[in-house]
Design an enzyme around this catalytic site. Structure first.
Site, short mmCIF file in Angstrom:
data_model
loop_
_atom_site.label_atom_id
_atom_site.label_comp_id
_atom_site.label_asym_id
_atom_site.label_seq_id
_atom_site.Cartn_x
_atom_site.Cartn_y
_atom_site.Cartn_z
N LYS A 32 5.37 7.81 -0.65
CA LYS A 32 4.72 8.53 -1.73
C LYS A 32 5.70 9.40 -2.52
O LYS A 32 5.55 9.55 -3.72
CB LYS A 32 3.56 9.37 -1.21
CG LYS A 32 4.00 10.46 -0.30
CD LYS A 32 2.83 11.25 0.23
CE LYS A 32 3.26 12.06 1.41
NZ LYS A 32 3.35 13.47 1.21
N THR A 33 6.68 9.94 -1.83
CA THR A 33 7.66 10.75 -2.56
C THR A 33 8.41 9.87 -3.55
O THR A 33 8.69 10.27 -4.67
CB THR A 33 8.64 11.42 -1.59
OG1 THR A 33 7.90 12.01 -0.53
CG2 THR A 33 9.44 12.50 -2.30
N ASP A 219 1.14 16.94 -4.66
CA ASP A 219 1.43 16.27 -3.40
C ASP A 219 0.57 16.90 -2.30
O ASP A 219 0.09 18.02 -2.46
CB ASP A 219 2.92 16.47 -3.08
CG ASP A 219 3.40 15.50 -2.02
OD1 ASP A 219 2.62 14.61 -1.64
OD2 ASP A 219 4.54 15.64 -1.57
N GLU A 220 0.41 16.21 -1.18
CA GLU A 220 -0.36 16.71 -0.04
C GLU A 220 -1.72 17.24 -0.50
O GLU A 220 -2.17 18.30 -0.08
CB GLU A 220 0.40 17.84 0.69
CG GLU A 220 1.82 17.49 1.10
CD GLU A 220 1.88 16.55 2.31
OE1 GLU A 220 0.82 16.07 2.75
OE2 GLU A 220 3.01 16.28 2.76
N GLN A 250 -4.32 12.88 7.19
CA GLN A 250 -3.31 13.90 7.50
C GLN A 250 -3.76 15.30 7.09
O GLN A 250 -2.95 16.20 6.95
CB GLN A 250 -1.99 13.57 6.81
CG GLN A 250 -1.34 12.32 7.36
CD GLN A 250 0.05 12.11 6.81
OE1 GLN A 250 0.93 12.93 7.01
NE2 GLN A 250 0.25 11.03 6.09
N ARG A 608 5.51 10.76 12.59
CA ARG A 608 6.80 11.35 12.22
C ARG A 608 7.95 10.50 12.75
O ARG A 608 9.09 10.64 12.32
CB ARG A 608 6.97 12.77 12.78
CG ARG A 608 6.05 13.85 12.26
CD ARG A 608 5.91 13.85 10.79
NE ARG A 608 4.75 13.08 10.38
CZ ARG A 608 4.55 12.67 9.15
NH1 ARG A 608 5.39 12.95 8.20
NH2 ARG A 608 3.48 11.96 8.85
#
Length: 752
Positions: A32-33, A219-220, A250, A608
């Site tokens: 996504k980044t 974001d997030e 998340q 992660r």
DNA sequence: CTAGGATCATCAATT
DNA sequence: ATGATCCTAG
């Protein structure tokens, strides 16, 4: 060959959809980044958008910096005029410019959690609230939730009704707001709330920012709360070029007010939203990804999606159970050393845990084994006593209205000014409706100050002297001078209780001086003026995670929460035990949603890992000074056995656990041991599972009931745990204390 | 009035 | 195990 060729189809779709609302559901590790940075590049290069008109909001300052860097690499110019920041920093920047419209001074200070608590103590005294009954923390979190939901004291009153407790909180809320205003201070929540208020009451300001931020990216997004959503929708109202990226799986900040509905209902809020799903994972091996999928599948309230990968299966997930938490730490330390011997580097390894307290064991082992490490989180650097003291000096010099700061340092180092004197000054200030520091300057007007007067006078003189210096000196020099003139170092020596304590604190102060120097340098580079308020503001908003440096050679230790957004080749998830993760609070509350949030946290942890994941637990560990015996986390049981490598010793036990749970439990020596559930009359009553269990067996009492025992007399049932073929009942007896017993032997009778 | 020692409760996650 | 509150001596 363009930079966009390397993107997959859905990623391209997201990048090329520039106008109108866009919701990107991005699974963990789905790039996504990459999408966000390429989208910004596309806006600038292909659509000719002025970087000045782009706003990108990230979760941490670190992520903001990285995003800017990556855009720079793609575009080569203009990235410095993109506004990339966190919600909080953005709000501060806006408020510094316009908050005078709301009747605050633009030199407001920002209160952290400690400051809030100190102020709340004060508030409770003023509002006549017994902090034994209503804890400051509880009141503050009630106020915080109210603010996060944009509930003003007035609205709070409407909802409070006749509820006595709510009325008390309302009283505290009112007084707290009043105090904050007179201190010219804002807390973290205020930064958002006041910005929304500003936009709602000042159309010209809103208009200005709407024009400025024509393209907004967040974001997030799954962790935004109601205020943040309001803020965003106000800003995006005009052009509706809003792109949000998130993953409902998340979402781990519900306790902080994050509203998962923001993502689940985005399409309703913004009609004609284009939705793009990114489901291909580039980060993890097949085994790791499958484990993550298997765990998260157990949640109900989620958007259906399944991550897949072209990566190879990779190593199985190592599951290790140990007798004690010490053994667990030993194993992980040794395992990391082994990795290093095999040519790995320290910064490939990360240890994740549920609570900060768990870091200590690892720290001890790492020091002994000479393994370089960095602990993220815990006590924030800026929350340390010596740092807060010195910052309080700077705040006092910068903004005389911050009473909290003045009172913190008026007797630090010791000047012989005691509580009584301080209270007299305080009362007088209150009567005359002025600030604490102002009152100090007009000492002669305060009755009953005789002996203290000279000392107070010299304190004021000292501060006034520093104020003068602040106009000419750099911040570093000013702080140096403060330390010298006040004899702060000497007082540290004198106060230290532990060997090395003064030394540690001195090191922290050096670190603070370094940070100031770095700030001043940075300002110079940016062509801005380094100001005291500028520095204090930066300080208030940094998170520990921001200091993480991927280039540095160290093992990283942090909570699962802090790990969001990061990735490591080799990850250890430690303390995977029922009672620790998921926590007792979650288990005993019986709240399904809370349990799902814990599970999401577990999902975040697993995802992660890039190549290797090790999950571990201990049968016995010390928590809060008492020994606890825990079973393996229920989340681990959700990972299919074929993905696990359980190690030789463990294999047998694992099978036993699966096939003959009860036999294993009964033969486990720790099973009979103490499992201390704390008495929580209200939440325990909600423990539906436990309630059902005890009823099913035909016990005529349940948690919270009063029971009578032949020998011990009467007491309250604190817990009923299922185990083997019996129930293990914990009772707090009025006279005999807390006892644990088996229901079939104890012959407990319900007392009325 | 202040400072230092002793006792007592508390203890998830974070900007 | 650590930080706040209470108590007593100077």
């Amino acid at each position: 060959m363009s930079i966009y060729d390397s993107l997959n189809e859905p990623q391209k779709e997201a990048v090329f959809h520039t106008d109108g609302p866009l919701l990107i559901l991005a699974g963990a590790g789905s790039g996504k980044t990459r999408v966000l940075t390429h989208r910004i590049a596309y806006l600038i290069e292909e659509k000719g958008i002025n970087p000045w008109n782009i706003l990108a909001i990230t979760f941490t300052n670190k992520a903001a910096g990285e995003m800017r860097e990556r855009v720079d690499q793609l575009v080569g110019f203009g990235s410095e005029s993109i506004w990339v920041s966190t919600f909080h920093s953005m709000c501060v920047r806006i408020l510094r410019r316009y908050i005078d419209r709301l009747g605050y001074d633009t030199a407001f200070t920002i209160y952290d959690t400690d400051d809030q608590k100190t102020l709340m103590k004060e508030v409770c005294k003023l509002a006549d609230i017994d902090t034994k009954v209503y804890k400051e923390r509880v009141i503050l979190s009630a106020i915080s939730s109210a603010k996060n939901e944009l509930v003003s004291p007035e609205e709070f009153e409407l909802n409070a009704g006749g509820d006595y407790g709510r009325q008390k909180i309302l009283k505290a809320y009112r007084e707290y707001e009043k105090q904050m205003r007179s201190n010219n201070a804002l807390d973290f929540d205020d930064l958002l709330v006041k910005t929304v208020q500003l936009f709602q009451t000042q159309p010209d300001v809103l208009e200005y920012y709407q024009e400025r931020f024509r393209y907004i990216m967040i974001d997030e997004y799954q962790d935004t709360n109601t205020v943040q959503f309001k803020l965003v929708s106000l800003l995006a109202q005009k052009y509706k070029n809003l792109c949000v990226v998130g993953d409902d799986d998340q979402s781990i900040y519900k306790f902080r007010g994050a509203n998962i509905k923001n993502i689940l209902n985005f399409e309703q809020e913004f009609p004609d939203t284009k939705v793009v799903k990114l489901e291909q994972n580039y980060r993890s091996t097949g085994n790791i990804l499958n484990a993550a999928n298997a765990v998260i599948r157990n949640n109900c309230g989620r958007k259906e999606k399944t991550l897949w990968t072209e990566n190879e299966e990779g190593a199985k997930i190592a599951l290790r159970q140990f007798d004690t938490a010490y053994d667990e730490a030993d194993f992980i330390a040794e395992d990391i050393e082994k990795n290093i011997r095999e040519g790995g580097s320290y910064n490939d390894n990360a240890i994740l845990y549920r609570t900060n307290a768990q870091s200590r064991l690892f720290e001890e082992r790492f020091v002994a084994a000479n393994i370089p490490y960095k602990i993220v989180g815990g006590i924030n650097f800026y929350a340390r006593r010596e740092i807060k003291d010195l910052l309080a000096y700077l705040k006092t010099i910068d903004n005389g209205q911050d009473d909290l700061a003045v009172r913190r340092i008026i007797n630090v180092p010791k000047r012989g000014i005691g509580l009584t004197t301080i209270n007299r000054v305080q009362e007088s200030a209150l009567e005359r409706g002025i600030g604490f520091y102002e009152a100090l300057k007009g000492l002669d007007l305060i009755p009953n100050i005789t002996r203290g007067a000279a000392k107070l006078d010299s304190f004021v003189a000292l501060i006034e002297y520093f104020k003068g210096r602040a106009r000419t000196e750099s911040i570093s020099d000013l702080l140096q001078e403060i330390i010298e003139k006040t004899g702060y170092m000497e007082s540290l020596e004198a106060e230290a209780k532990r060997e090395d304590e003064a030394h540690d604190r001195a090191e922290n102060i050096d670190e603070l001086l370094n940070k100031i120097a770095a700030y001043e340098e940075n300002c110079e580079d940016m062509g801005e003026k380094a100001t005291l308020s500028g520095f204090l503001e930066e300080v208030a908003l940094v998170a520990d995670i921001d200091s993480l440096d991927e280039e540095q050679e160290y093992v990283v230790l942090m909570t699962l929460h802090s790990a969001k957004g990061l990735e490591f080749p080799n990850v250890y998830m430690a303390g995977m035990e029922d009672g620790l993760f998921p926590s007792y609070m979650t288990i005993s509350s019986g709240d399904l949603e809370e349990m799902e949030e814990e599970r999401r946290l577990c999902y975040v942890g697993i995802t992660r890992a890039e190549e290797k994941l090790t999950v571990s637990c201990a049968r016995m560990r010390m928590v809060h000074g008492e020994t606890q015996y825990n079973r393996m986390s229920r989340f681990l049981k959700e990972i299919p056995v074929n993905l696990l490598d359980t190690g030789e010793v463990f294999v047998k036990k694992a099978e036993e656990t699966e096939k003959e749970k009860t036999v294993f439990a009964a033969s486990n020596p720790y099973f009979h041991a103490k499992k201390s559930f704390k008495a929580q009359p209200f939440s325990v009553m909600k423990g539906a599972e436990q309630f059902a269990a005890s009823k099913a067996k035909g016990l005529d009492y349940t948690v919270g009931d009063r029971v009578r025992h032949l020998k011990f007399g009467e007491g309250i049932v604190e817990n009923i745990a299922e185990g083997g073929r019996d129930y293990e009942v914990t009772v707090e007896f009025d006279t005999a204390g807390r006892k644990k017993m088996f229901a079939s032997f104890a012959k407990l009778v319900k007392a009325e």
